[in-house]
Design a protein around this motif. Structure first.
Motif, mmCIF file in Angstrom:
data_model
loop_
_atom_site.group_PDB
_atom_site.id
_atom_site.type_symbol
_atom_site.label_atom_id
_atom_site.label_comp_id
_atom_site.label_asym_id
_atom_site.label_seq_id
_atom_site.Cartn_x
_atom_site.Cartn_y
_atom_site.Cartn_z
ATOM 1 N N LEU A 1 0.794 -1.165 0.044
ATOM 2 C CA LEU A 1 0.119 0.105 -0.194
ATOM 3 C C LEU A 1 0.883 1.208 -0.037
ATOM 4 O O LEU A 1 1.873 1.321 0.692
ATOM 5 C CB LEU A 1 -0.761 0.084 1.256
ATOM 6 N N ARG A 2 0.468 2.224 -0.696
ATOM 7 C CA ARG A 2 1.270 3.546 -0.852
ATOM 8 C C ARG A 2 1.419 4.309 0.658
ATOM 9 O O ARG A 2 0.377 3.906 1.473
ATOM 10 C CB ARG A 2 0.560 4.594 -1.625
ATOM 11 N N LYS A 3 2.228 5.427 0.661
ATOM 12 C CA LYS A 3 2.529 5.676 2.045
ATOM 13 C C LYS A 3 1.067 6.769 2.577
ATOM 14 O O LYS A 3 0.871 6.794 3.800
ATOM 15 C CB LYS A 3 3.715 6.926 1.845
ATOM 16 N N GLU A 4 0.054 7.000 1.641
ATOM 17 C CA GLU A 4 -1.019 7.573 2.105
ATOM 18 C C GLU A 4 -1.764 6.963 2.755
ATOM 19 O O GLU A 4 -2.522 7.364 3.662
ATOM 20 C CB GLU A 4 -1.652 8.005 0.662
ATOM 21 N N PHE A 5 -1.530 5.587 2.979
ATOM 22 C CA PHE A 5 -2.533 4.644 3.767
ATOM 23 C C PHE A 5 -1.746 4.213 5.018
ATOM 24 O O PHE A 5 -2.491 3.516 5.907
ATOM 25 C CB PHE A 5 -2.727 3.382 3.046
ATOM 26 N N ARG A 6 -0.751 4.999 5.440
ATOM 27 C CA ARG A 6 -0.284 4.883 6.846
ATOM 28 C C ARG A 6 -0.810 5.953 7.671
ATOM 29 O O ARG A 6 -1.322 7.211 7.291
ATOM 30 C CB ARG A 6 1.220 5.156 6.683
ATOM 31 N N ASN A 7 -0.990 5.683 9.127
ATOM 32 C CA ASN A 7 -1.438 6.554 10.041
ATOM 33 C C ASN A 7 -2.609 7.246 9.836
ATOM 34 O O ASN A 7 -2.733 8.411 10.121
ATOM 35 C CB ASN A 7 -0.216 7.714 10.533
ATOM 36 N N LEU A 8 -3.649 6.599 9.419
ATOM 37 C CA LEU A 8 -4.989 7.130 9.145
ATOM 38 C C LEU A 8 -5.808 7.248 10.380
ATOM 39 O O LEU A 8 -5.630 6.466 11.374
ATOM 40 C CB LEU A 8 -5.701 6.046 8.147
ATOM 41 N N PRO A 9 -6.553 8.294 10.052
ATOM 42 C CA PRO A 9 -7.520 8.603 11.276
ATOM 43 C C PRO A 9 -8.603 7.511 11.383
ATOM 44 O O PRO A 9 -8.912 6.654 10.345
ATOM 45 C CB PRO A 9 -8.253 9.854 10.872
ATOM 46 N N PRO A 10 -9.433 7.385 12.392
ATOM 47 C CA PRO A 10 -10.192 6.234 12.654
ATOM 48 C C PRO A 10 -11.390 6.478 11.558
ATOM 49 O O PRO A 10 -11.732 7.597 10.863
ATOM 50 C CB PRO A 10 -10.921 6.814 14.012
ATOM 51 N N PHE A 11 -11.878 5.443 11.024
ATOM 52 C CA PHE A 11 -13.027 5.480 10.342
ATOM 53 C C PHE A 11 -14.499 5.813 10.865
ATOM 54 O O PHE A 11 -14.945 4.861 11.777
ATOM 55 C CB PHE A 11 -13.159 4.361 9.194
ATOM 56 N N PHE A 12 -15.383 6.413 10.620
ATOM 57 C CA PHE A 12 -16.624 6.724 11.049
ATOM 58 C C PHE A 12 -17.692 6.086 10.170
ATOM 59 O O PHE A 12 -18.002 6.511 9.244
ATOM 60 C CB PHE A 12 -16.851 8.126 11.532
ATOM 61 N N VAL A 13 -18.353 5.047 11.195
ATOM 62 C CA VAL A 13 -19.505 4.477 10.444
ATOM 63 C C VAL A 13 -20.872 5.177 10.798
ATOM 64 O O VAL A 13 -21.100 5.121 11.828
ATOM 65 C CB VAL A 13 -19.494 2.906 10.782
ATOM 66 N N ARG A 14 -21.330 5.629 9.832
ATOM 67 C CA ARG A 14 -22.678 6.470 9.732
ATOM 68 C C ARG A 14 -23.780 5.417 9.647
ATOM 69 O O ARG A 14 -23.631 4.376 9.160
ATOM 70 C CB ARG A 14 -22.608 7.403 8.565
ATOM 71 N N GLU A 15 -24.892 5.816 10.387
ATOM 72 C CA GLU A 15 -25.942 5.337 10.320
ATOM 73 C C GLU A 15 -26.593 4.430 8.794
ATOM 74 O O GLU A 15 -27.031 3.669 8.453
ATOM 75 C CB GLU A 15 -27.295 5.813 10.921
#
Length: 325
Positions: free
Chosen positions: A145-159
């Motif tokens: 995976l490219r560098k942009e996929f490191r240290n990502l913020p949490p993913f917010f799951v919407r209703e």
């Protein structure tokens, strides 16, 4: 050290081999010189162009002269990412004191190479004869995976699913993305559709589809786009690992035979749902908030986005060790 990567990308071939190998190539450039060897011709123009735009040295030859030209090039390690190879090819590129590696997905046979790279979560299931190789790099710990996929913020799951991503890879010769868009514009009327247009897509694709709920992207930052969408419909290649790293729930569609195992394994692991193109709307309708939250969590646990650096370091260690024996 001198590295060669042998790979192609184009409209019919797709861009998967170029995209994943270029992630490893970026990590290997820190350790020495690196060049790509690609086939020439219009079919592979998109792959060569992508590599040049990303500052890679590209050598291009015809298919007839490829093997002879590779024999003339000096290298310490050559890595092949190409399905159109056999025992004769690998024996023909082997050089004294140089390592030969192969990006494998399906284990059609046990190849006469020094090491195997299989980044897929089903890699261990294929039963490689590890004794015959210096090293086998198997499993999602080596997902590229490219560098942009490191240290990502949490993913917010919407209703609710308000934003849906459609990404079928770098090429789309059969206009699958267009078929999906037409289908979903009618089936999910309150959802925004975000469609990625790859570098080898047919000219004019989706130009006749006009809707305020359709947004097209030609060179987006994929991690940002994935994090901002509630669900993705994706081809079942390496993009599924990017979505997993982001935590974006995904529906995988199989667009090539080599994607079958990935789709099956990731579904078994509870990370994606998979379906046929015509069944996408009903599959979306069944994805409850709880199911999407589960998919998001399991995806994040699968991939840490450090695979390229991990693989590059282990490859360098392997080369040094092989020389000292």
């Amino acid at each position: 050290m001198k590295f060669i990567i042998r790979a192609d990308g184009g409209k019919k071939t797709g861009m998967g081999h170029i995209m994943r190998s270029s992630v490893l190539a970026e990590a290997l450039r820190k350790y020495g010189e690196l060049s790509y060897v690609c086939l020439n011709g219009e079919e592979y123009q998109a792959g060569r162009q992508y590599l040049k735009e990303n500052s890679f040295d590209v050598l291009s030859f015809s298919e007839e002269e490829l093997l002879n030209r590779l024999q003339d090039i000096d290298y310490d390690c050559i890595i092949v990412d190409d399905y159109k190879v056999d025992k004769t090819f690998f024996e023909g590129i082997k050089k004294k004191n140089a390592l030969v590696g192969y990006f494998d997905d399906n284990k059609v046979e046990e190849y006469p190479v020094d090491f195997i790279i299989n980044q897929n979560p089903y890699a261990e299931d294929l039963g490689y004869d590890k004794v015959r190789y210096l090293k086998t790099f198997l499993g999602s710990q080596y997902a590229l995976l490219r560098k942009e996929f490191r240290n990502l913020p949490p993913f917010f799951v919407r209703e609710e699913i308000k934003d849906l991503l459609i990404t079928v890879g770098g090429s789309d010769i059969n206009k699958v993305s267009e078929r999906i868009v037409i289908q979903l514009l009618d089936a999910i009327p309150e959802t925004m559709l975000h469609v990625v247009i790859g570098p080898a897509f047919p000219k004019g694709i989706m130009e006749d589809i006009c809707s305020p709920r359709l947004k097209k992207y030609y060179n987006p930052k994929m991690s940002e786009l994935m994090l901002n969408c509630d669900l993705a419909v994706s081809s079942s290649g390496s993009t599924l690992y990017e979505l997993a790293a982001c935590g974006t729930p995904a529906i995988g569609i199989v667009l090539a035979e080599n994607q079958l195992r990935s789709a099956k394994k990731l579904k078994e692991l509870g990370i994606i749902e998979s379906t046929e193109i015509e069944n996408i709307p009903e599959t979306i309708a069944k994805l409850t908030y709880e199911r999407r939250a589960e998919m998001s969590s399991k995806g994040r646990q699968l991939v840490d986005a450090l695979g390229a650096e991990r693989l590059a370091k282990e490859l360098i260690a392997l080369i040094k060790t092989s020389r000292s024996v």
